[in-house]
Design a protein around this motif. Structure first.
Motif, PDB file in Angstrom:
ATOM      1  N   HIS A 244       0.837  -1.202   0.000  1.00 20.67           N
ATOM      2  CA  HIS A 244       0.000   0.000   0.000  1.00 20.67           C
ATOM      3  C   HIS A 244       0.871   1.251   0.000  1.00 20.67           C
ATOM      4  O   HIS A 244       0.613   2.205  -0.761  1.00 20.67           O
ATOM      5  CB  HIS A 244      -0.912  -0.011   1.222  1.00 20.67           C
ATOM      6  CG  HIS A 244      -1.756   1.222   1.356  1.00 20.67           C
ATOM      7  ND1 HIS A 244      -2.789   1.519   0.491  1.00 20.67           N
ATOM      8  CD2 HIS A 244      -1.705   2.252   2.242  1.00 20.67           C
ATOM      9  CE1 HIS A 244      -3.344   2.667   0.837  1.00 20.67           C
ATOM     10  NE2 HIS A 244      -2.706   3.129   1.890  1.00 20.67           N
ATOM     11  N   THR A 245       1.909   1.256   0.824  1.00 18.90           N
ATOM     12  CA  THR A 245       2.818   2.396   0.878  1.00 18.90           C
ATOM     13  C   THR A 245       3.509   2.614  -0.468  1.00 18.90           C
ATOM     14  O   THR A 245       3.610   3.744  -0.961  1.00 18.90           O
ATOM     15  CB  THR A 245       3.880   2.170   1.969  1.00 18.90           C
ATOM     16  OG1 THR A 245       3.238   2.051   3.236  1.00 18.90           O
ATOM     17  CG2 THR A 245       4.876   3.319   2.011  1.00 18.90           C
ATOM     18  N   LEU A 246       3.955   1.524  -1.088  1.00 19.63           N
ATOM     19  CA  LEU A 246       4.634   1.642  -2.371  1.00 19.63           C
ATOM     20  C   LEU A 246       3.675   2.066  -3.471  1.00 19.63           C
ATOM     21  O   LEU A 246       4.046   2.852  -4.354  1.00 19.63           O
ATOM     22  CB  LEU A 246       5.302   0.310  -2.726  1.00 19.63           C
ATOM     23  CG  LEU A 246       6.108   0.298  -4.030  1.00 19.63           C
ATOM     24  CD1 LEU A 246       7.165   1.396  -4.056  1.00 19.63           C
ATOM     25  CD2 LEU A 246       6.755  -1.073  -4.236  1.00 19.63           C
ATOM     26  N   SER A 247       2.444   1.581  -3.442  1.00 17.20           N
ATOM     27  CA  SER A 247       1.444   2.013  -4.430  1.00 17.20           C
ATOM     28  C   SER A 247       1.286   3.528  -4.394  1.00 17.20           C
ATOM     29  O   SER A 247       1.282   4.190  -5.441  1.00 17.20           O
ATOM     30  CB  SER A 247       0.086   1.354  -4.159  1.00 17.20           C
ATOM     31  OG  SER A 247       0.140  -0.043  -4.344  1.00 17.20           O
ATOM     32  N   GLN A 248       1.175   4.088  -3.200  1.00 14.89           N
ATOM     33  CA  GLN A 248       1.012   5.524  -3.070  1.00 14.89           C
ATOM     34  C   GLN A 248       2.241   6.276  -3.586  1.00 14.89           C
ATOM     35  O   GLN A 248       2.134   7.307  -4.256  1.00 14.89           O
ATOM     36  CB  GLN A 248       0.747   5.877  -1.612  1.00 14.89           C
ATOM     37  CG  GLN A 248      -0.592   5.387  -1.098  1.00 14.89           C
ATOM     38  CD  GLN A 248      -0.840   5.790   0.338  1.00 14.89           C
ATOM     39  OE1 GLN A 248       0.063   5.690   1.189  1.00 14.89           O
ATOM     40  NE2 GLN A 248      -2.045   6.254   0.630  1.00 14.89           N
ATOM     41  N   ARG A 249       3.416   5.721  -3.276  1.00 16.15           N
ATOM     42  CA  ARG A 249       4.654   6.368  -3.702  1.00 16.15           C
ATOM     43  C   ARG A 249       4.767   6.367  -5.234  1.00 16.15           C
ATOM     44  O   ARG A 249       5.127   7.389  -5.837  1.00 16.15           O
ATOM     45  CB  ARG A 249       5.857   5.631  -3.085  1.00 16.15           C
ATOM     46  CG  ARG A 249       7.187   6.321  -3.304  1.00 16.15           C
ATOM     47  CD  ARG A 249       8.335   5.536  -2.670  1.00 16.15           C
ATOM     48  NE  ARG A 249       8.064   5.279  -1.262  1.00 16.15           N
ATOM     49  CZ  ARG A 249       8.156   4.087  -0.686  1.00 16.15           C
ATOM     50  NH1 ARG A 249       8.496   3.035  -1.394  1.00 16.15           N
ATOM     51  NH2 ARG A 249       7.940   3.964   0.601  1.00 16.15           N
ATOM     52  N   LEU A 250       4.461   5.247  -5.855  1.00 16.14           N
ATOM     53  CA  LEU A 250       4.558   5.161  -7.309  1.00 16.14           C
ATOM     54  C   LEU A 250       3.494   6.005  -8.002  1.00 16.14           C
ATOM     55  O   LEU A 250       3.752   6.616  -9.041  1.00 16.14           O
ATOM     56  CB  LEU A 250       4.446   3.704  -7.753  1.00 16.14           C
ATOM     57  CG  LEU A 250       5.633   2.804  -7.373  1.00 16.14           C
ATOM     58  CD1 LEU A 250       5.352   1.352  -7.728  1.00 16.14           C
ATOM     59  CD2 LEU A 250       6.907   3.272  -8.047  1.00 16.14           C
ATOM     60  N   GLN A 251       2.305   6.044  -7.428  1.00 15.41           N
ATOM     61  CA  GLN A 251       1.235   6.850  -8.019  1.00 15.41           C
ATOM     62  C   GLN A 251       1.566   8.322  -8.006  1.00 15.41           C
ATOM     63  O   GLN A 251       1.225   9.062  -8.939  1.00 15.41           O
ATOM     64  CB  GLN A 251      -0.077   6.576  -7.291  1.00 15.41           C
ATOM     65  CG  GLN A 251      -0.659   5.200  -7.549  1.00 15.41           C
ATOM     66  CD  GLN A 251      -1.755   4.815  -6.588  1.00 15.41           C
ATOM     67  OE1 GLN A 251      -2.354   5.678  -5.931  1.00 15.41           O
ATOM     68  NE2 GLN A 251      -2.040   3.535  -6.470  1.00 15.41           N
ATOM     69  N   ARG A 252       2.253   8.771  -6.960  1.00 19.33           N
ATOM     70  CA  ARG A 252       2.665  10.174  -6.905  1.00 19.33           C
ATOM     71  C   ARG A 252       3.758  10.482  -7.905  1.00 19.33           C
ATOM     72  O   ARG A 252       3.843  11.572  -8.456  1.00 19.33           O
ATOM     73  CB  ARG A 252       3.132  10.527  -5.494  1.00 19.33           C
ATOM     74  CG  ARG A 252       2.030  10.627  -4.455  1.00 19.33           C
ATOM     75  CD  ARG A 252       2.537  11.311  -3.191  1.00 19.33           C
ATOM     76  NE  ARG A 252       3.612  10.552  -2.555  1.00 19.33           N
ATOM     77  CZ  ARG A 252       3.430   9.641  -1.612  1.00 19.33           C
ATOM     78  NH1 ARG A 252       2.205   9.361  -1.186  1.00 19.33           N
ATOM     79  NH2 ARG A 252       4.449   9.002  -1.083  1.00 19.33           N
ATOM     80  N   ALA A 253       4.624   9.471  -8.154  1.00 14.76           N
ATOM     81  CA  ALA A 253       5.800   9.703  -8.995  1.00 14.76           C
ATOM     82  C   ALA A 253       5.503   9.564 -10.472  1.00 14.76           C
ATOM     83  O   ALA A 253       6.179  10.200 -11.309  1.00 14.76           O
ATOM     84  CB  ALA A 253       6.915   8.738  -8.602  1.00 14.76           C
ATOM     85  N   ILE A 254       4.513   8.729 -10.828  1.00 16.89           N
ATOM     86  CA  ILE A 254       4.227   8.445 -12.230  1.00 16.89           C
ATOM     87  C   ILE A 254       2.914   9.083 -12.610  1.00 16.89           C
ATOM     88  O   ILE A 254       1.866   8.757 -12.047  1.00 16.89           O
ATOM     89  CB  ILE A 254       4.163   6.923 -12.476  1.00 16.89           C
ATOM     90  CG1 ILE A 254       5.498   6.281 -12.086  1.00 16.89           C
ATOM     91  CG2 ILE A 254       3.848   6.638 -13.952  1.00 16.89           C
ATOM     92  CD1 ILE A 254       5.474   4.782 -12.144  1.00 16.89           C
ATOM     93  N   HIS A 255       2.932   9.948 -13.563  1.00 19.98           N
ATOM     94  CA  HIS A 255       1.719  10.650 -13.991  1.00 19.98           C
ATOM     95  C   HIS A 255       1.347  10.221 -15.399  1.00 19.98           C
ATOM     96  O   HIS A 255       2.210   9.999 -16.220  1.00 19.98           O
ATOM     97  CB  HIS A 255       1.920  12.161 -13.925  1.00 19.98           C
ATOM     98  CG  HIS A 255       2.322  12.640 -12.550  1.00 19.98           C
ATOM     99  ND1 HIS A 255       1.478  12.639 -11.473  1.00 19.98           N
ATOM    100  CD2 HIS A 255       3.517  13.097 -12.101  1.00 19.98           C
ATOM    101  CE1 HIS A 255       2.112  13.111 -10.404  1.00 19.98           C
ATOM    102  NE2 HIS A 255       3.342  13.394 -10.767  1.00 19.98           N
TER     103      HIS A 255
END
Length: 255
Positions: A244-255
């Protein structure tokens, strides 16, 4: 002259076959068998790819390996597609917290590709997964958890067109696989009870992109005695939290 799209798909199959045998490489016959193509056709295509630097041949063994041009192309694409730097802290935390081998894998079409591996402190390790190895969706815990979280129509379409039993045995038939998919959807994490290599268990949790699609997975592997029912629950909870933490991190980084 071969039709363009057909030729491209053949070249893709050849490159994936060669990549699956890095760093030692593989023979022309091995590539032909993996790609399901005639050996003369494969030799001709590999020779053409060698001229472009996309594959190379080891003089001492005659084995084909990936070529230097792919390194440069990969570097050019890394800025857009390389997420391993963002994922590595999660993999490190999982390995340190559990003592097991931890992994980050990405979905690529009908397969998962292992991108990051880090071993924990436990001295007995499983080598089912390593960086660069590919498995079909539904095989190994990363591929199972991604398959389980796909939309139902996409999952059913995949299961209708593939037969995993030829390469992976009857435990990967449609009915037993459907049972594991249901169990995965119930708990949120996937369990591979030694189905790829006997005695080597794995757990996986999906990592989602901004559309809610399971694009990646975090997983753990280890020997069977380390994956008791009680500990599987503990490890699964840890995996889900980190995913869950990584999902949020990747979603913020990849647009």
């Amino acid at each position: 002259m071969e039709p363009g799209p057909h030729l491209v798909s053949r070249v893709g199959a050849l490159l994936r076959s060669v990549a699956n045998h890095e760093p030692t490489g593989t023979t022309t016959a091995g590539v032909a068998h993996a790609a399901g193509l005639p050996r003369p056709t494969v030799h001709r295509l590999l020779t053409s790819l060698q001229a472009e630097g996309l594959v190379d041949r080891i003089a001492s063994s005659g084995h084909w390996v990936l070529g230097p041009e792919l390194f440069f192309l990969g570097n050019a694409a890394a800025a857009r597609y390389d997420v391993t730097g963002l994922a590595r802290p999660s993999v490190t935390r999982l390995a340190q917290a559990t003592g097991e081998s931890a992994f980050f894998s990405a979905r690529r079409g009908d397969e998962t590709i292992c991108l990051v591996r880090e071993d924990g402190s436990f001295p007995i390790r499983s080598f089912v997964l390593y960086e660069g190895v590919r498995f079909p969706l539904g095989v190994a815990s990363a591929g199972l958890v991604i398959l389980a979280h796909l939309p139902e129509h996409e999952r059913e379409a995949y299961l209708a067109r593939v037969d995993l039993t030829t390469a992976w045995g009857p435990a990967h038939g449609r009915l037993p696989l459907a049972d594991r998919v249901r169990a995965t959807r119930r708990t949120g994490y996937a369990v591979n009870p030694g189905l790829v290599v006997e005695g080597s268990w794995g757990l996986g949790a999906a990592v989602f992109d901004s559309t809610g699609t399971p694009a990646w997975a975090l997983s753990l592997t280890g020997i069977e005695s380390r994956f008791t029912e009680a500990r599987r629950s503990e490890l699964g909870t840890l995996l889900l939290r980190e995913a869950h933490t990584l999902s949020q991190r990747l979603q913020r980084a990849i647009h």
